[in-house]
Every structure is written in structure tokens, then in C-alpha cells.
Scaffold this active site. Sequence first.
Site, PDB file in Angstrom:
ATOM      1  CB  SER A   1      -0.885   0.048   1.249  1.00  0.00           C
ATOM      2  OG  SER A   1      -1.543  -1.171   1.443  1.00  0.00           O
TER       3      SER A   1
ATOM      4  CD  GLU B   1       0.235  -4.540   9.380  1.00  0.00           C
ATOM      5  OE1 GLU B   1       1.350  -5.104   9.431  1.00  0.00           O
ATOM      6  OE2 GLU B   1      -0.431  -4.425   8.346  1.00  0.00           O
TER       7      GLU B   1
END
Length: 390
Positions: free
Chosen positions: A160, A243
Site C-alpha cells: 500500500s 500493526e
Amino acid sequence: MDVGFTAEQREFREEVRTWLAENRPKQTRPMEGLETRDYDLAWQRTQFEAGWAGVSWPKEFGGRGATLIEQLIWYEEYGRADLPSVDSCFVGLNHAGPTLMARASEEQKAFHLPKILAGDVIWCQGFSEPGAGSDLAALSARGEIDGDEIVVTGQKIWTSFANTADWQELLVRTAPGSSRHQGISWVICDMKSPGIEIRPIKTMDGGAEFCEVFYDEVRIPLANVVGEVDKGWDVAMSTLSFERGTAFTAGQVRLAHVVERLVDAARTVVGPDGKRPAIKDDEISRRLALARAEVASMRAMTYANICRTLRTGSPGPEGSIVKLYYSELQQEVARLAMDILGLDGLKFVSRWLPNSWSGYFLFAFSQSIGGGTSEIQRNIIGDRVLGLPR
Ligand SMILES: Cc1cc2nc3c(=O)[nH]c(=O)nc-3n(C[C@H](O)[C@H](O)[C@H](O)COP(=O)(O)OP(=O)(O)OC[C@H]3O[C@@H](n4cnc5c(N)ncnc54)[C@H](O)[C@@H]3O)c2cc1C
């Protein structure tokens, strides 16, 4: 037990609310490309200059060093104000930055952390490969050590923001012939290095920040290794625990506002009988009430998880419980939205709420894959939280 807010905390909330209302970006976030970079960095810079950047970052690293309750108040007000999520600043703020704080050398911290916070740079994550997603230890991108450099050749996928990033947290196999968890290094890669080719992938919700990244003998200074050469697996586990553990806190708090927005929508659109507002339908109101209850329980889990992280110093495997619950609940809310809105819900205005429920619906599919799939979270919970036999 007093579960209310103190006068100071209420004052803090007022301060946050006022600041956000007065300083929110005037334009809607663009859909893709370099404009998203400018937009996200400008918004990050605005927060930084006013002392609001990195609410969860400790003061010693330039963050606000907010208390747990203040962080939650910030996220709640941020969600209430319907502000753009941090998007391309997500990796830097939420897992590359925290990994550097925990594992990097003093020089690496001093160089990178202030830039992340000030909105000068964007980071991306180069972990997944075509043959190594859930099974990250199967990664094969090669990093050959040549003098004081690592020469990287291979491919990453699903990166991303690679197309707009300055830096990347990159995992490469530096020990020749090594396999699985051994011989991997966690490296800071300059995305402008010669030999890097980035190919954006168009996604069904109209975005193109998802990329394939190809490395052809890309030279990275050995000084960019975080932790020790060949010992990067352990550093990568820190990254993943950030994360899965705390990176999605803002989104989790925000989901409560999404559900309230849907309740409002159900008051105005016509329900399944073609006459009364959707909210008058028993099944729809039952599902909305359930969504509200589920959001409340997820919030409680988020709070418990942050408390645990503060106590222990870093997020543990329990973060997977919240990650699993959050991504599946988001999909459930998105499905409910489409059921309530019917044909109206199909209008595609942009990828984001408040403009487009269809964009939200399409995006929600990715949530049980990114950051580790739901199946993998279940494996982690069974194995590392519940201690079930393999
Ligand atoms: C929105 C989004 C953003 C992302 N951003 C990034 C990024 O910035 N950087 C990056 O490196 N990666 C990124 N990814 C990639 C993501 O980490 C991987 O897609 C994910 O880890 C799954 O890997 P995979 O796609 O190779 O699927 P696979 O691992 O091939 O999985 C395929 C299916 O098999 C199941 N499965 C696999 N192994 C097991 C098992 N042991 N037990 C049970 N079921 C199993 C999976 O759950 C899944 O349903 C992103 C993904 C998404 C959706």
C-alpha cells in the site's frame, strides 16, 4: 467505580473538538495518486505544527505523549468530526515508527522519527510477496551483502502507498540458503533508489495505492538494517504486533460513528414494506441494535488492549482478537448498510464515507485480509492466547 471523565478530561475533549473543527481540511481527500500524498502530508503537518501529531507517541520521540484516556478522547473526537483517516501516513505513524522506536539505533531514530511525525515523508511496508503472504516466513526476496551495502533483487506485492512513499520497511533474505525464520533482515529502503519499479494495482473500490514492487539489484546501505543482519524476523514480529495490536485503534473507535450514521440513514430511507422508514422494520432495527452492541463490546476490547499494551510496553497476541472482531464487524455493518439502502446504496460517489456506502462496502472486503487474514488471527488466538494444542 467512577467511569465518568474528570473535569480536566472534559476540558481536553473540548479543546480537541474545537481544534479539529477549526483546522479540519477544507477539501475532500482525492481518490488516488500524488494528490493523496500532498493531501495526507499537509493534514499531518497541520496537526504537527499545532502539537497534535502522534498522540500515542511518547514525548521523547516528539509525540504528544497523551495519556490513555486522552488518546481515546482524541480518537473519539476525530471519528465524530468525520475527518479523513491518516491513510498514506498510516504505516509511518502506526507501525514503522513504533518499530523504529522499539528496535532502531539512535541514529536511525534521530533521522527518521521526526520526519514521520512532521508529515515530511510517507512510509510503506514491503513484507508480502506473491509466494509469501500469510506464510511470511516463505519470503524469498534476496539481499546479497556486498561491502557495506545490501543488494536486493526480488518482488513484493500488495504494498500500500508504494507509489507515493519515500521509505519502506523491507524484509529480505540476507543469509544465502537460509529458510523460514532464519536469515531475514528488516531494512529501511529508500523508495527512490535506482532499480525499483512500482506497478500500481487498481482495486474494485477505485483505488490504486496498492502496488507490486520489483527490485533489480537495488543497493541499500548496511547501516539501514534495523536490529542485526539476519535477525530481522524478530523485528518483523514487533512490526506485526503493532500493526495488529494498536494500529487500528482510530478505525475501531470510528466504527461507532459509522453505525450511528447508518441508524440516521435508516430513519430516512424507505424500508422493505415500501412505506415506512427502514428503522421501523423489526429485522432491520434488530440488526442495528446488534451492531451498536457489538461496537460497544469492540470498544471495550480496544480499551482493554491499549491498557495491556501500556502495562507491558508492547502489544501482545491479544491484539489479534480485536483485529479479528473489528474487520468482521466492519463487513457486517457494510452488509447491513447495503440491505438498508437498497438501490440507493449502489451509488458510487467516492471510496469513502460520508459520501459513499458502496465504496465503504467494497473496501470492507479487504479488511479481513490486510494486516493478516481472519484465519491467521484465529490461528494466533488459538495458539498464543488460548494455548491450544496445534
Ligand atoms: C488492504 C490491504 C493492504 C495491504 N497492505 C500491505 C502492505 O502495505 N504491505 C504488505 O507487505 N502487504 C500488504 N497486504 C498484504 C496482506 O498482508 C496479505 O494479503 C495477507 O497477509 C494474506 O496473504 P495472501 O494475500 O498471500 O493470501 P494467502 O496467504 O495466500 O491466503 C489465501 C487464503 O488462505 C488462508 N490461509 C493461508 N494460510 C492459512 C493457515 N495457516 N491457516 C488457515 N488459513 C490459511 C488465508 O486466510 C486466505 O483465506 C495488504 C493486504 C490488504 C488486503
